[in-house]
Design a protein around this motif. Structure first.
Motif, PDB file in Angstrom:
ATOM      1  N   GLY A 173       0.827  -1.212   0.000  1.00  0.00           N
ATOM      2  CA  GLY A 173       0.000   0.000   0.000  1.00  0.00           C
ATOM      3  C   GLY A 173       0.857   1.256   0.000  1.00  0.00           C
ATOM      4  N   GLU A 174       1.853   1.281   0.914  1.00  0.00           N
ATOM      5  CA  GLU A 174       2.747   2.440   0.985  1.00  0.00           C
ATOM      6  C   GLU A 174       3.542   2.596  -0.314  1.00  0.00           C
ATOM      7  N   TRP A 175       3.968   1.447  -0.857  1.00  0.00           N
ATOM      8  CA  TRP A 175       4.742   1.482  -2.097  1.00  0.00           C
ATOM      9  C   TRP A 175       3.882   2.043  -3.236  1.00  0.00           C
ATOM     10  N   ALA A 176       2.602   1.642  -3.279  1.00  0.00           N
ATOM     11  CA  ALA A 176       1.710   2.126  -4.341  1.00  0.00           C
ATOM     12  C   ALA A 176       1.532   3.644  -4.219  1.00  0.00           C
ATOM     13  N   VAL A 177       1.344   4.136  -2.995  1.00  0.00           N
ATOM     14  CA  VAL A 177       1.191   5.583  -2.775  1.00  0.00           C
ATOM     15  C   VAL A 177       2.477   6.309  -3.179  1.00  0.00           C
ATOM     16  N   PHE A 178       3.611   5.752  -2.768  1.00  0.00           N
ATOM     17  CA  PHE A 178       4.908   6.364  -3.092  1.00  0.00           C
ATOM     18  C   PHE A 178       5.111   6.436  -4.601  1.00  0.00           C
ATOM     19  N   VAL A 185       5.607   8.938  -9.818  1.00  0.00           N
ATOM     20  CA  VAL A 185       5.267   8.909 -11.252  1.00  0.00           C
ATOM     21  C   VAL A 185       4.464  10.158 -11.634  1.00  0.00           C
ATOM     22  N   GLY A 186       3.516  10.539 -10.753  1.00  0.00           N
ATOM     23  CA  GLY A 186       2.707  11.741 -11.009  1.00  0.00           C
ATOM     24  C   GLY A 186       3.576  12.982 -11.106  1.00  0.00           C
ATOM     25  N   THR A 187       4.537  13.095 -10.199  1.00  0.00           N
ATOM     26  CA  THR A 187       5.441  14.250 -10.202  1.00  0.00           C
ATOM     27  C   THR A 187       6.285  14.271 -11.470  1.00  0.00           C
ATOM     28  N   VAL A 188       6.833  13.110 -11.833  1.00  0.00           N
ATOM     29  CA  VAL A 188       7.681  13.038 -13.031  1.00  0.00           C
ATOM     30  C   VAL A 188       6.887  13.414 -14.278  1.00  0.00           C
ATOM     31  N   ILE A 189       5.678  12.870 -14.412  1.00  0.00           N
ATOM     32  CA  ILE A 189       4.859  13.178 -15.599  1.00  0.00           C
ATOM     33  C   ILE A 189       4.554  14.682 -15.661  1.00  0.00           C
ATOM     34  N   GLY A 190       4.147  15.236 -14.507  1.00  0.00           N
ATOM     35  CA  GLY A 190       3.823  16.665 -14.456  1.00  0.00           C
ATOM     36  C   GLY A 190       5.009  17.543 -14.817  1.00  0.00           C
TER      37      GLY A 190
END
Lengths: 81, 158
Positions: B53-58, B63-68
């Motif tokens: 769960g923590e890994w998925a959030v991390f 990934v969201g930050t990199v894409i943005g």
């Protein structure tokens, strides 16, 4: 050293804005209301603690019937201090 | 009478201050989460499903930050895309992974001889460095391409 810091802080204050506002007999709260920001924001611009966007600068100038030069222009020597 | 509206009621200074607080808290949580995952996996010997769960959030944050950032043509606060920054970050990644591998091996009692440790640490370090370098080179090339595209988009017309 301390005097230099005081002088720097004094120069960073936007006294032109304060005097233009006072010249129109407006309080910080009234000017804030006119341009659609909080009183604290106007206070912080006057104190040199916040650099407004060009959009907000224009709104302030329009509210005070002044130009950008009148309120926000600084001489180069002031900027370098 | 409307009780709630999504219309923004903060001015630009308030918004900037709120975003600054959120920025610092985001990065605090990001690194805290990574440390938490590493401690659980390396020290407490947790299985992957225990930290999934923590890994998925991390990963979502990463990934969201990199894409943005790539979309906006941003690379880094302190370096420009180029072989020097790729090399520096690859070496940092390699050293970090080597340290973690060594630590994990010692804690788990995986190394029977010092040559085992050297082999494992060097191979994982090189692998991590190469993978990081390739990813950074890809990201850097994309950023350069994206910046050029954005420049052309807002180029003044004669």
């Amino acid at each position: 050293m301390r005097n230099l810091k005081c002088e720097e802080e004094w120069r960073l204050k936007n006294l032109k804005l304060k005097s233009a506002r006072a010249g129109m007999d407006l309080s910080q709260a009234e000017l804030a209301e006119l341009v659609g920001v909080t009183r604290q924001t106007i206070g912080m611009i006057e104190a040199g603690k916040f650099n407004p966007s060009l959009r907000l600068c224009l709104d302030i100038c329009r509210a005070l019937h002044k130009t950008l030069d009148d309120i926000f222009w600084e001489e180069e020597q002031d900027e370098n201090i | 009478m409307r009780i709630f509206s999504w219309k923004k009621v903060v001015d630009e200074r308030e918004e900037m201050e709120m975003m600054r607080v959120e920025h610092y808290m985001f990065w605090f949580v990001f690194w805290a989460l990574l440390i938490s995952i590493l401690v659980q996996v390396l020290v407490m010997k947790a299985d992957f499903y225990q930290v999934a769960g923590e890994w998925a959030v991390f990963m979502l944050m990463a990934v969201g930050t990199v894409i943005g950032e790539l979309k906006g043509g941003h690379f880094d606060y302190t370096s420009r895309p180029g072989w020097k920054s790729y090399l520096v970050y690859s070496v940092v990644a390699a050293i970090s992974v080597m340290g973690l591998t060594l630590f994990r091996g010692i804690i788990g009692g995986y190394y029977h001889h010092s040559s085992d440790a050297v082999l494992a640490v060097v191979i994982t370090g090189i692998f991590a460095g190469v993978i990081t370098g390739i990813c950074l080179a890809g990201a850097g090339t994309f950023v350069k391409h994206r910046r050029k595209k954005l420049e052309e988009e807002f180029e003044e017309e004669d």
